[in-house]
Design a protein around this motif. Sequence first.
Motif, PDB file in Angstrom:
ATOM      1  N   ASN A  20       0.811  -1.225   0.000  1.00 55.84           N
ATOM      2  CA  ASN A  20       0.000   0.000   0.000  1.00 55.84           C
ATOM      3  C   ASN A  20       0.841   1.269   0.000  1.00 55.84           C
ATOM      4  OD1 ASN A  20      -2.528  -1.160  -0.185  1.00 55.84           O
ATOM      5  ND2 ASN A  20      -2.847  -1.274   2.031  1.00 55.84           N
ATOM      6  N   PHE A  69      -0.607  -5.045  -1.578  1.00 55.04           N
ATOM      7  CA  PHE A  69      -1.587  -3.957  -1.420  1.00 55.04           C
ATOM      8  C   PHE A  69      -3.005  -4.523  -1.298  1.00 55.04           C
ATOM      9  CE2 PHE A  69      -0.258  -3.927  -5.993  1.00 55.04           C
ATOM     10  CZ  PHE A  69      -1.391  -4.507  -6.544  1.00 55.04           C
ATOM     11  N   THR A  70      -3.945  -3.659  -0.941  1.00 57.04           N
ATOM     12  CA  THR A  70      -5.329  -4.100  -0.728  1.00 57.04           C
ATOM     13  C   THR A  70      -6.241  -3.545  -1.833  1.00 57.04           C
ATOM     14  OG1 THR A  70      -5.428  -2.347   0.923  1.00 57.04           O
ATOM     15  CG2 THR A  70      -5.229  -4.566   1.753  1.00 57.04           C
ATOM     16  N   ILE A  71      -7.446  -4.099  -1.928  1.00 53.64           N
ATOM     17  CA  ILE A  71      -8.300  -3.833  -3.091  1.00 53.64           C
ATOM     18  C   ILE A  71      -8.733  -2.369  -3.200  1.00 53.64           C
ATOM     19  CG2 ILE A  71     -10.483  -4.484  -1.970  1.00 53.64           C
ATOM     20  CD1 ILE A  71     -11.120  -5.946  -4.757  1.00 53.64           C
ATOM     21  N   LYS A  72      -8.981  -1.728  -2.061  1.00 53.65           N
ATOM     22  CA  LYS A  72      -9.431  -0.328  -2.086  1.00 53.65           C
ATOM     23  C   LYS A  72      -8.370   0.550  -2.763  1.00 53.65           C
ATOM     24  CE  LYS A  72     -10.382   3.520   1.099  1.00 53.65           C
ATOM     25  NZ  LYS A  72      -9.133   4.268   0.866  1.00 53.65           N
ATOM     26  N   GLU A  73      -7.106   0.334  -2.364  1.00 53.83           N
ATOM     27  CA  GLU A  73      -6.000   1.126  -2.915  1.00 53.83           C
ATOM     28  C   GLU A  73      -5.802   0.834  -4.405  1.00 53.83           C
ATOM     29  OE1 GLU A  73      -5.837   1.885   1.170  1.00 53.83           O
ATOM     30  OE2 GLU A  73      -6.109  -0.026   0.159  1.00 53.83           O
ATOM     31  N   PRO A 133     -10.615 -12.323   0.239  1.00 50.27           N
ATOM     32  CA  PRO A 133     -10.084 -10.980  -0.050  1.00 50.27           C
ATOM     33  C   PRO A 133      -9.023 -11.021  -1.163  1.00 50.27           C
ATOM     34  CG  PRO A 133     -10.099 -11.382   2.321  1.00 50.27           C
ATOM     35  CD  PRO A 133     -10.436 -12.685   1.662  1.00 50.27           C
ATOM     36  N   ARG A 134      -8.143 -12.014  -1.091  1.00 52.56           N
ATOM     37  CA  ARG A 134      -7.089 -12.176  -2.105  1.00 52.56           C
ATOM     38  C   ARG A 134      -7.710 -12.503  -3.462  1.00 52.56           C
ATOM     39  NH1 ARG A 134      -2.041 -10.854  -2.896  1.00 52.56           N
ATOM     40  NH2 ARG A 134      -1.396 -11.482  -0.816  1.00 52.56           N
ATOM     41  N   LEU A 137      -9.207  -9.337  -5.033  1.00 54.07           N
ATOM     42  CA  LEU A 137      -8.102  -8.482  -5.466  1.00 54.07           C
ATOM     43  C   LEU A 137      -7.517  -8.988  -6.792  1.00 54.07           C
ATOM     44  CD1 LEU A 137      -5.971  -6.229  -4.765  1.00 54.07           C
ATOM     45  CD2 LEU A 137      -4.706  -7.977  -3.551  1.00 54.07           C
ATOM     46  N   THR A 154       3.728  -5.369   9.692  1.00 49.05           N
ATOM     47  CA  THR A 154       2.671  -5.737   8.742  1.00 49.05           C
ATOM     48  C   THR A 154       1.317  -5.384   9.326  1.00 49.05           C
ATOM     49  OG1 THR A 154       2.545  -7.953   9.680  1.00 49.05           O
ATOM     50  CG2 THR A 154       3.941  -7.702   7.751  1.00 49.05           C
ATOM     51  N   VAL A 178      -2.570  -2.989   8.920  1.00 49.66           N
ATOM     52  CA  VAL A 178      -3.044  -1.611   8.768  1.00 49.66           C
ATOM     53  C   VAL A 178      -3.441  -1.042  10.130  1.00 49.66           C
ATOM     54  CG1 VAL A 178      -3.775  -1.889   6.367  1.00 49.66           C
ATOM     55  CG2 VAL A 178      -5.343  -2.532   8.211  1.00 49.66           C
ATOM     56  N   THR A 210      -5.671  -3.319  12.375  1.00 58.86           N
ATOM     57  CA  THR A 210      -5.046  -4.502  12.988  1.00 58.86           C
ATOM     58  C   THR A 210      -4.169  -4.087  14.173  1.00 58.86           C
ATOM     59  OG1 THR A 210      -3.482  -4.347  11.145  1.00 58.86           O
ATOM     60  CG2 THR A 210      -4.983  -6.195  11.105  1.00 58.86           C
TER      61      THR A 210
END
Length: 439
Positions: free
Chosen positions: A134, A184-188, A220-221, A224, A352, A354, A357
């Motif tokens: 991210n 990275f994550t889906i939103k980004e 989630p993966r 993405l 690691t 966000v 977490t």
Amino acid sequence: MEDKDREHPQAHVDIYEKQPVPFGLVRFGVAPDHPEVKNVINTFTQTAHSGRCAFWGNVEVGRDVTVPELREAYHAVVLSYGAEDHRALEIPGEELPGVCSARAFVGWYNGLPENRELEPDLSCDTAVILGQGNVALDVARILLTPPEHLERTDITKAALGVLRQSQVKTVWLVGRRGPLQVAFTIKELREMIQLPGSRPILDPVDFLGLQDKIKEVPRPRKRLTELLLRTATEKPGPEEAARRASASRAWGLRFFRSPQQVLPSPDGRRAAGVRLAVTRLEGVGEATRAVPTGDMEDLPCGLVLSSVGYKSRPVDPSVPFDSKLGVIPNVEGRVMDVPGLYCSGWVKRGPTGVIATTMTDSFLTGQMLLQDLKAGLLPSGPRPGYAAIQALLSSRGVRPVSFSDWEKLDAEEVARGQGTGKPREKLVDPQEMLRLLGH
């Protein structure tokens, strides 16, 4: 760094912070174009207004006051100072002008005092970011966002000025592994794909055979990877196709590439590219490793930003530290062999995760502390707390910044931003901050 909690009606918590201002990564890490993520500042401010909580900024633990001195003054001490160092690439040419850590670049556009004089040279047309997390996407997005879209954020005046003059047209994000291992994550990612004035460059070849592999991965993966796959292989609709055709800037993901060397310009005075080893994957799932195939590839660029992770530093010789893992050795947040000392966040678990977490993690450490208190494992009898520390700081010529001091600085920043329609204009010079407070 703090001692806490609301679960205990008599607990008093003092927070010590190296910077003159509060909020840490929420202020200095979260991107200026993500203001909604900064809403947690309101919760922090409510906590700071409690009569049982005090904030003391401009105090560097390990330098201005030691951990043994804090342990002597309090019943318990929690270290939550994060991972303030970046992991080096450890390759030749890393020291060339034109190479910098993504961490320093983020600190520069977010007004972190130690990075205020970075002044990156954006006169080149191509930038390479090593890493696919991210932070790498944040940096790419800030480099490519039309400056007028950043005018009403809290990005620093200096950074906005440099970005207005930027010649950077293409940004490559390079990863050693493949599309299934991006960090990275889906939103980004979605935000990046939709970035005004930019188009994505993804090579469909990198995604061959991925459709079958996706079936096994966690949801989630999976979502993405499906978004990456669609973007790489599907023909965009007419509207999106027109948007991409008119884009003057571009960004792309380069997979299966491991940096070997930063290449110098002919005169040897600055970075001119990155030599990459082509890799292939061995192993399965999360344990997949990238191994070099023997092939090399040179990627020309004038700016190299390394975003390959963070690491914590030891804060004080009295605190055990595992330099290999870059964490304070602990069991569920209790520091090994040091009763009454706790840790939370990245210095506890490694760099690691966000904000959410890390927040959950700090609640767990708080619970351990309270369990120990109930079990009679913490010192009984009164402790002087800040009164003892204040005397030490005063004798050492250190002037702490209180939360009400911060609120004066906050009001000043907001006032300075008003003229230009920004939520605030951040103060970036600690000396100026202390001057404004009459220290």
